[in-house]
Design a protein around this motif. Structure first.
Motif, mmCIF file in Angstrom:
data_model
loop_
_atom_site.group_PDB
_atom_site.id
_atom_site.type_symbol
_atom_site.label_atom_id
_atom_site.label_comp_id
_atom_site.label_asym_id
_atom_site.label_seq_id
_atom_site.Cartn_x
_atom_site.Cartn_y
_atom_site.Cartn_z
ATOM 1 N N ASN A 169 0.833 -1.209 0.000
ATOM 2 C CA ASN A 169 0.000 0.000 0.000
ATOM 3 C C ASN A 169 0.864 1.255 0.000
ATOM 4 O O ASN A 169 0.557 2.235 -0.677
ATOM 5 N N THR A 214 -11.373 0.745 -2.267
ATOM 6 C CA THR A 214 -10.093 0.890 -2.951
ATOM 7 C C THR A 214 -10.096 2.131 -3.826
ATOM 8 O O THR A 214 -11.141 2.520 -4.352
ATOM 9 N N SER A 215 -8.926 2.742 -3.935
ATOM 10 C CA SER A 215 -8.822 3.892 -4.832
ATOM 11 C C SER A 215 -8.213 3.461 -6.168
ATOM 12 O O SER A 215 -7.951 4.269 -7.034
ATOM 13 N N LYS A 216 -7.968 2.130 -6.317
ATOM 14 C CA LYS A 216 -7.129 1.680 -7.439
ATOM 15 C C LYS A 216 -7.908 1.076 -8.609
ATOM 16 O O LYS A 216 -7.333 0.758 -9.635
ATOM 17 N N GLY A 231 -9.150 -4.052 -2.445
ATOM 18 C CA GLY A 231 -9.751 -3.337 -1.328
ATOM 19 C C GLY A 231 -10.095 -4.246 -0.166
ATOM 20 O O GLY A 231 -11.077 -4.025 0.553
HETATM 21 P P1 ADP Z 1 -6.186 -1.997 -2.084
HETATM 22 O O1 ADP Z 1 -4.725 -1.821 -1.835
HETATM 23 O O2 ADP Z 1 -6.503 -3.281 -2.741
HETATM 24 O O3 ADP Z 1 -6.796 -0.826 -2.747
HETATM 25 P P2 ADP Z 1 -6.374 -1.893 0.782
HETATM 26 O O4 ADP Z 1 -7.399 -2.403 1.727
HETATM 27 O O5 ADP Z 1 -5.012 -2.402 0.928
HETATM 28 O O6 ADP Z 1 -6.915 -2.135 -0.665
HETATM 29 O O7 ADP Z 1 -6.339 -0.324 0.905
HETATM 30 C C1 ADP Z 1 -7.535 0.436 0.697
HETATM 31 C C2 ADP Z 1 -7.255 1.840 0.240
HETATM 32 O O8 ADP Z 1 -6.673 2.583 1.287
HETATM 33 C C3 ADP Z 1 -6.247 1.926 -0.882
HETATM 34 O O9 ADP Z 1 -6.863 1.770 -2.138
HETATM 35 C C4 ADP Z 1 -5.681 3.328 -0.700
HETATM 36 O O10 ADP Z 1 -6.504 4.282 -1.309
HETATM 37 C C5 ADP Z 1 -5.763 3.538 0.787
HETATM 38 N N1 ADP Z 1 -4.454 3.308 1.447
HETATM 39 C C6 ADP Z 1 -4.069 2.180 2.085
HETATM 40 N N2 ADP Z 1 -2.807 2.300 2.559
HETATM 41 C C7 ADP Z 1 -2.381 3.543 2.218
HETATM 42 C C8 ADP Z 1 -1.154 4.265 2.421
HETATM 43 N N3 ADP Z 1 -0.114 3.723 3.061
HETATM 44 N N4 ADP Z 1 -1.079 5.523 1.934
HETATM 45 C C9 ADP Z 1 -2.141 6.072 1.276
HETATM 46 N N5 ADP Z 1 -3.305 5.441 1.048
HETATM 47 C C10 ADP Z 1 -3.433 4.184 1.510
#
Ligand code: ADP
Ligand code: MG
Length: 611
Positions: A35, A79-81, A98
């Motif tokens: 992340n 998720t932002s991705k 997410g």
């Molecule tokens: P994913 O990585 O599959 O999107 P995660 O549950 O790991 O899902 O994270 C959810 C969301 O939280 C990410 O899409 C991101 O937008 C935000 N996020 C997580 N960790 C960080 C970080 N270290 N810095 C900035 N944004 C983060």
């Protein structure tokens, strides 16, 4: 009748999902560090206590999150991705499901502090078993820090299942190394129980490997660079003598994501055949760059298994790329090998529609008449497939191949001696006009500026034909020639089926047959075979088709290897033109020291060493 189906509450669903994503402390570290990378961090610090059982603390200097995102990020499927299903086919980020934060929050106590560049203050969230217990505004640097405490506090079965601290730390180290090797430009540290284990400043790949594994690695690595229309592979492979007794440093990355693949591992390791003990494991660090639309990273929840659309072609590319790298390393030290060689298939080849194999009928061809000249060693006018495709096109004018093997004169040492010898060599050349002569019908001798070079014609042909078949196989079907009197070959029903299962591959290699009552009738052959070789080609295929020791994916490569070996052994009329052609074409091959079977192609002797 009463309904019994219920929708699970989120915190239970998350806990179940966590079982897949978070198996042990190492999984938490992987998710948090990935992340941080996705957040564009250039520095990531990992601190752990008791192999992560007590504390996992990851601090990054990435883009951080807004107050609202800081809360939402712990929701499942937050998720932002990924915005649309199409994005799945163009993934550049590590995460996309997410699931990670939701899973971690479901089974641990989490403190998160995050701040964006645009904000003066940071948001702190404390969450326990999916419940937010605190949200405050605090002051903190830009970026995000996660503290994970009491992992599996509410899943005792998992907690009790954890192994000793040493084993759990080994898992953490594994995950950590997979990430740091994929991102040499990011600064990483890992600290365990207040002891710093790794400090890895931002650098390049070679330096990163050396920083991780020790300075002596610098001499153990052979660079690899293969550029094809399907894939680009760069990185390093270990020299065979440093192969280890246990599976050691074997790393594959695709678009900077670590993955495991026994099939590709086989391609790489089998390129070391005969170069190291059979039970040894060579190290490799190979980075694939490939169009994300041609891979599927979605097959495994922790995403270390990846499906490749072009796996067969990649297998062949990996195997010959590794062999080529090893070949370059195996060179005779006194010769000058500055010539850079690489595969270079034009990108647009991939966009062309797949061509159906076609058969070109040659009505004049009769295998019982003396053979028309149809060997792979065509006249120089015919453009070799490799050259056409830019596959290993040499950067040096092939016409001046003599220069490839000129020994570089060391001007500082023995300058005077050298000069008198040089003169001699030039005189010899002047007299011989680079003459070539064939000895024992197999060894071709030729003068070069600095002395004499001997070429084993069979090994040389094997290399030329192999490269030609390989490149055609990757990009287009090989030209097939229909013969007037097909070759009948007896096969059982079951064996006919077996042949059928390789039909596509064999068609692409230029072999066509019809099934008869008693077996097959082979009527189409690739045009590099002499008539006398046709039957041995069929029986060779038959042997391989029936050999269940051979891995299916290996089959195409094996066919190509044995086809080139058979075709190379065919008798040729070695007149002056054929000899010149052979040399010219040989030096267009990226690897011209060794035949694909491992046989040595050339030897040279410096005139001054003779007397
Ligand atoms: P994913 O990585 O599959 O999107 P995660 O549950 O790991 O899902 O994270 C959810 C969301 O939280 C990410 O899409 C991101 O937008 C935000 N996020 C997580 N960790 C960080 C970080 N270290 N810095 C900035 N944004 C983060
Ligand atoms: Mg993630």
């Amino acid at each position: 009748m009463s309904e019994i189906i219920r929708i699970l509450p989120d915190h239970i669903a998350n806990q179940i999902a966590a079982g897949e994503v978070i198996q042990r402390p190492a999984s938490v570290i992987k998710e948090l560090v990935e992340n941080a990378i996705d957040a564009g961090a250039s520095k990531i610090d990992v601190f752990i206590k008791d192999a992560g059982k007590t504390l996992i603390h990851v601090v990054d200097n990435g883009i951080g999150m807004s107050e609202i995102d800081a809360r939402v990020c712990f929701d499942r499927h937050a998720t932002s991705k990924l915005k649309s299903a199409e994005d799945l086919f163009a993934l550049q980020t590590k995460g996309f499901r997410g699931e990670a934060l939701a899973s971690i929050a479901a089974i641990a106590h989490v403190d998160m502090v995050t701040r964006q560049d645009s904000s003066d203050v940071a948001t702190k969230i404390v969450i326990e078993g999916s419940k937010v217990v605190e949200q405050t505004v605090v002051s903190a640097p830009i970026g995000t820090s996660f503290s994970i405490k009491n992992l599996f506090f509410n899943v005792p079965a998992r907690r009790n299942f954890l192994k000793s601290e040493a084993v759990e730390f080994a898992h953490i180290e594994d995950e950590f190394l997979r990430i740091v090797l994929a991102h040499p430009s990011v600064h990483f540290t890992l600290t365990h129980n207040d002891v710093n284990k790794y400090t890895l400043p931002a650098s390049n790949l070679r330096k990163r490997i050396v920083d991780v594994f020790g300075r002596n690695y610098n001499d153990r690595l052979v660079p690899i660079e293969v550029v094809t229309g399907i894939i680009t592979v760069v990185g390093f492979i270990g020299k065979p003598e440093f192969a280890r007794k246990s599976r050691g440093e074997q790393y594959l990355f695709v678009n900077n994501r670590f993955f495991k693949d026994t099939y590709f591992n086989h391609a790489i390791v089998s390129a070391y055949d005969n170069l190291m003990a059979s039970k040894a494991f060579p190290s490799y660090f190979l980075y694939f760059e490939i169009d994300p639309a041609t891979i599927d990273v979605n097959v495994h929840p922790t995403k270390t298994e990846i499906k490749f659309e072009h796996d067969k072609e990649i297998y062949a590319i990996l195997k010959s790329g590794t062999k080529q790298g090893l070949g370059k390393f195996n060179i005779v030290p006194t010769l000058d090998f500055e010539q850079e060689t690489s595969f270079d298939l034009p990108w647009d080849m991939m966009n062309k529609p797949a061509v159906e194999p076609s058969i070109r009928v040659n009505p004049n061809y009769n295998p019982f008449q003396s053979a028309p000249p149809k060997s792979a060693i065509k006249s120089s006018g015919a453009s070799p497939a490799l050259q056409n495709l830019g596959f290993g096109a040499p950067k040096v004018d092939p016409a001046s191949w003599e220069n490839f093997y000129d020994v570089e004169e060391d001007e500082e040492q023995e300058q005077e001696v050298q000069q008198s010898k040089l003169l001699e060599v030039e005189e010899v050349e002047e007299v011989s006009k680079r003459s070539k002569f064939l000895v024992h019908g197999q060894i071709l001798y030729s003068t070069v500026k600095s002395g004499l070079m001997a070429i084993h014609t069979v090994a040389a042909q094997e290399r030329i034909i192999y490269d030609e078949i390989m490149s055609s196989f990757i990009l287009q079907p090989i030209e097939s020639q229909q013969i007037l009197f097909p070759i009948d070959y007896a096969l059982s029903r079951a064996d006919i089926e077996l042949w059928g299962s390789y039909q596509k591959t064999l068609n692409q290699l230029g072999f066509f047959w019809e099934v008869s009552d008693t077996g097959i009738s082979m009527y189409g052959f690739p045009n590099y075979f002499q008539e006398t070789e046709l039957l041995s080609a069929v029986s060779l295929i038959d042997q391989q088709v029936k050999d269940d020791q051979i891995d299916k994916g290996e089959m195409a490569h094996n066919f190509i290897l044995s086809m080139s070996s058979v075709a190379a052994r065919g008798k040729r009329d070695w007149d002056e033109e054929a000899c010149s052609n052979l040399l010219e074409r040989l030096f267009q091959c990226p690897e011209h020291q060794y035949a694909p079977s491992g046989a040595k192609i050339l030897a040279s002797v410096n005139a001054q060493d003779l007397f």
